[in-house]
Design an enzyme around this catalytic site. Structure first.
Site, PDB file in Angstrom:
ATOM      1  CB  SER A  25      -5.839  -9.235   7.501  1.00  0.00           C
ATOM      2  OG  SER A  25      -6.716  -8.193   7.732  1.00  0.00           O
ATOM      3  CG  HIS A  26      -9.324  -9.449   4.541  1.00  0.00           C
ATOM      4  ND1 HIS A  26      -8.125  -8.778   4.614  1.00  0.00           N
ATOM      5  CD2 HIS A  26      -9.509  -9.767   3.251  1.00  0.00           C
ATOM      6  CE1 HIS A  26      -7.627  -8.681   3.387  1.00  0.00           C
ATOM      7  NE2 HIS A  26      -8.444  -9.276   2.540  1.00  0.00           N
ATOM      8  CG  ASP A  68     -10.037  -7.449   9.814  1.00  0.00           C
ATOM      9  OD1 ASP A  68      -9.965  -6.893  10.925  1.00  0.00           O
ATOM     10  OD2 ASP A  68      -9.102  -7.417   8.982  1.00  0.00           O
ATOM     11  CG  ASP A  76      -5.888  -8.093  11.258  1.00  0.00           C
ATOM     12  OD1 ASP A  76      -6.982  -8.007  10.660  1.00  0.00           O
ATOM     13  OD2 ASP A  76      -4.906  -7.392  10.966  1.00  0.00           O
ATOM     14  CG  ASP A 110      -6.578  -4.455  10.420  1.00  0.00           C
ATOM     15  OD1 ASP A 110      -7.468  -5.286  10.150  1.00  0.00           O
ATOM     16  OD2 ASP A 110      -5.485  -4.411   9.819  1.00  0.00           O
ATOM     17  NE  ARG A 111      -9.595  -5.482   5.711  1.00  0.00           N
ATOM     18  CZ  ARG A 111      -9.672  -5.767   4.426  1.00  0.00           C
ATOM     19  NH1 ARG A 111     -10.858  -5.988   3.894  1.00  0.00           N
ATOM     20  NH2 ARG A 111      -8.598  -5.833   3.692  1.00  0.00           N
ATOM     21  CE  LYS A 153      -7.297  -2.309   7.567  1.00  0.00           C
ATOM     22  NZ  LYS A 153      -6.052  -2.624   6.847  1.00  0.00           N
TER      23      LYS A 153
END
Ligand code: VG1
Ligand code: CO
Length: 559
Positions: free
Chosen positions: A115-116, A287, A289, A291-292, A388
């Site tokens: 992710s992030h 981010d 991946d 989702d943010r 998300k």
């Protein structure tokens, strides 16, 4: 014909999925059989269902994704999986995986992302399992995967199976008399088609392109060298008529170009500066991946994720998806400021407060009780999928802006005037020593749950706060009645303001302490959150003795 081989292996300690999957340094995943053990355990946790099943596989393009996709293909083939849907070159955003699992009704999917967290050979990698509803596996599944990793003795693999994933198309193999298919799919097509169903692209396009009467609404969309680049190109440039100069960092890089792909004011400072100094009406960043999301307006006017959730909740009627499906309840994670609660109250909708992590929203959505939810950590999404969704959030904002004909700042100011304003800040102390942080949490829990703490007064900067409630947050899922304990220490004061402290479950080394502070002002809508919350931050630091335990006199990141 490639054959199944059974390989003896040894247990690795610590393969316990955190808030969102197993995240470790790349070098940890590179240890012999480490990754294989975890993949085999994911498949074993799905027991009999795995034979004959279809799974989705893809990741955020970071270092090691392609190699691990190859391992998943070989191990899946050996375990009787009948089909894999693999993103071309291993690329699939987290929301796209969720979308594809749901669209093709697969048993689930494996998402390769940290992710992030930064990528590259010296940074992080991650593996996450998503279930048939498209959402991150719930605690009971991740606990089972973990239990399997602590007892694994063997895994099955087809080492000689060669499956290139650089071209779209279907490849079929015969493995021990069983058919095994790998379909390499366009990474963005299904997701883009879904976004076109959810939103009215023609209205967003008219906004972005402008007309004779109205100048173009100038956007700047930053993919931070993460997975969303190809999605942003297809949606914003090909579909919505944005120009190349309206998008940036839109090619996924294995190390994110050295950037920390976390869309907040610190790590996306570049975008903030570009919007501040340029002629832009809107900025968004995502981010690694996808989702943010972070949303900013003209002059880099910052929308806190808690406010973003509340504004969208109050404006869902402008989005075609909700016009069709209706709007059920709202939800937020516990540390998220309660702005959306006021919209729920005003519109007579249910509101849920769940622990940190998107997996806690899934049951409520599946039960038809939740339409829109979010987290303070720049996560916003709806029941269109079970993750998300960063791009969805940016499109939702643009749809609302197109409908209201107001700027981002005007929308927020009007919202605060109607509902009052929740001030929020989060201090992150990243990669501290684990032992003292664990000790700090234990001692603080003891202190705040001792008799006498409730009712006690705490003062700083001329303000005094009286404790109304203090606990270690626990949550019972209203649908399946499962309980999640110890989800963060909360101190709630008489005036409704809060201090929350928890340890991150997504870091790959040491401990990251998150301190969340929020307060509510019914009238005062103008003011800087950092100034407004200073006294409460001071109280939090006093009560927790955080600086002493972490040895840090300042946080790594403030949002
Ligand atoms: C963080 C955030 C949490 C989010 C999680 C996964 O978890 O606080 O809200 O759901 O990351 O997001 P933690 O345990 O480090 O606080 V992502 O975009 O990393 O999948
Ligand atoms: Co993410």
């Amino acid at each position: 014909m490639p054959a199944v081989v059974t390989v003896n292996t040894n247990v690795y300690e610590g393969q316990k999925p955190g808030t969102s999957g197993l995240r470790k340094k790349v070098k940890v995943f590179l240890q012999e059989n480490y990754t294989e053990n975890f993949i085999q355990s994911i498949l074993d946790a799905n027991k009999e269902a795995i034979v004959g099943s279809t799974l989705v596989v893809g990741g955020d393009g970071r270092y090691l994704v392609k190699e691990v996709v190859d391992k998943i293909i070989k191990i899946s083939a050996a375990n009787g999986v009948s089909k894999l849907l693999v993103g071309q070159n291993g690329i699939l955003s987290t929301p796209a995986v969720s979308c594809i699992i749901r669209k093709y009704k697969t048993l689930g999917g494996i998402v390769l992302t940290a992710s992030h967290n930064p990528g590259g050979i010296n940074n992080d990698f991650g593996i996450k399992f998503n279930c048939s509803n498209g959402g991150p596996a719930p605690d009971h599944t991740t606990n089972e995967i973990y239990a399997l990793t602590t007892a694994i003795k063997q895994y099955k693999i087809v080492p000689d199976l060669v499956v290139p994933i650089d071209k779209i198309g279907t490849q079929t193999f015969n493995i021990d008399g069983r058919q095994f298919t790998v379909e390499v799919i366009d990474s963005v097509q299904d997701y883009v088609a879904y976004m076109k169903e959810i939103f009215d692209f023609s209205k967003i396009k008219a906004l972005i392109q402008g007309s004779e009467k109205r100048r173009p609404f100038n956007v700047l969309i930053d993919s931070m060298n993460g997975v969303t680049g190809p999605y942003v190109k297809r949606i914003f440039v090909d579909e919505l008529g944005a120009l190349e100069r309206n998008i940036r960092r839109a090619t996924p890089l294995e190390d994110f170009g050295g950037a920390h792909p976390d869309p907040n004011l610190t790590y996306a400072a570049d975008l903030v500066a570009a919007v501040k100094n340029g002629d832009y009406d809107f900025g968004a960043a995502f981010d690694g991946d996808g989702d943010r999301n972070m949303i900013i307006g003209r002059g880099a006017f910052f929308v806190t994720p808690s406010d973003s959730l509340a504004v969208l909740a109050n404006n869902l009627q402008h989005i075609p998806y909700f016009q069709k499906s209706g709007v059920q309840g709202f939800a937020r994670s516990m540390p998220t400021a309660a702005a959306v609660d006021r919209v729920a109250a005003a519109t007579g909708r249910e509101i849920f407060e769940v622990p940190t992590g998107w997996k806690y929203f899934g049951n409520l959505m599946d039960a038809g009780r939740l339409s829109l939810c979010g987290e303070e950590s720049f996560g916003t999404g709806s029941d269109h999928i079970r993750e998300k969704d960063g791009l969805w959030a940016a499109l939702a904002w643009l749809q609302v802006i197109a409908a209201l004909g107001q700027s981002v700042e005007e929308i927020l100011t009007a919202h605060w005037r109607q509902f009052g304003r929740n001030y929020f800040t989060r201090y992150d102390y990243e990669e501290c020593a684990s032992d003292p942080c664990n000790e700090m949490m234990q001692i603080l829990e003891k202190k705040i749950t001792e008799p006498g703490f409730i009712g006690s007064s705490h003062s700083s900067g001329g303000k005094t706060y009286v404790v109304k409630l203090a606990d270690n947050f626990s949550y019972m899922d209203p649908i399946d009645r499962s309980v999640a304990m110890k989800q963060g220490l909360r101190i709630i004061f008489e005036d409704g303001s809060r201090i929350v402290l928890r340890l991150s479950g997504t870091g790959s080394s040491g401990a990251t302490v998150r301190l969340y502070i929020d307060s509510y002002e019914a009238k005062e809508v103008l003011g800087d959150a950092q100034v407004m919350l200073r006294p409460l931050v001071a109280v939090a630091l006093q009560v927790s003795r955080l600086q002493e335990y972490t040895g840090r006199d300042a946080p790594t990141v403030i949002t």
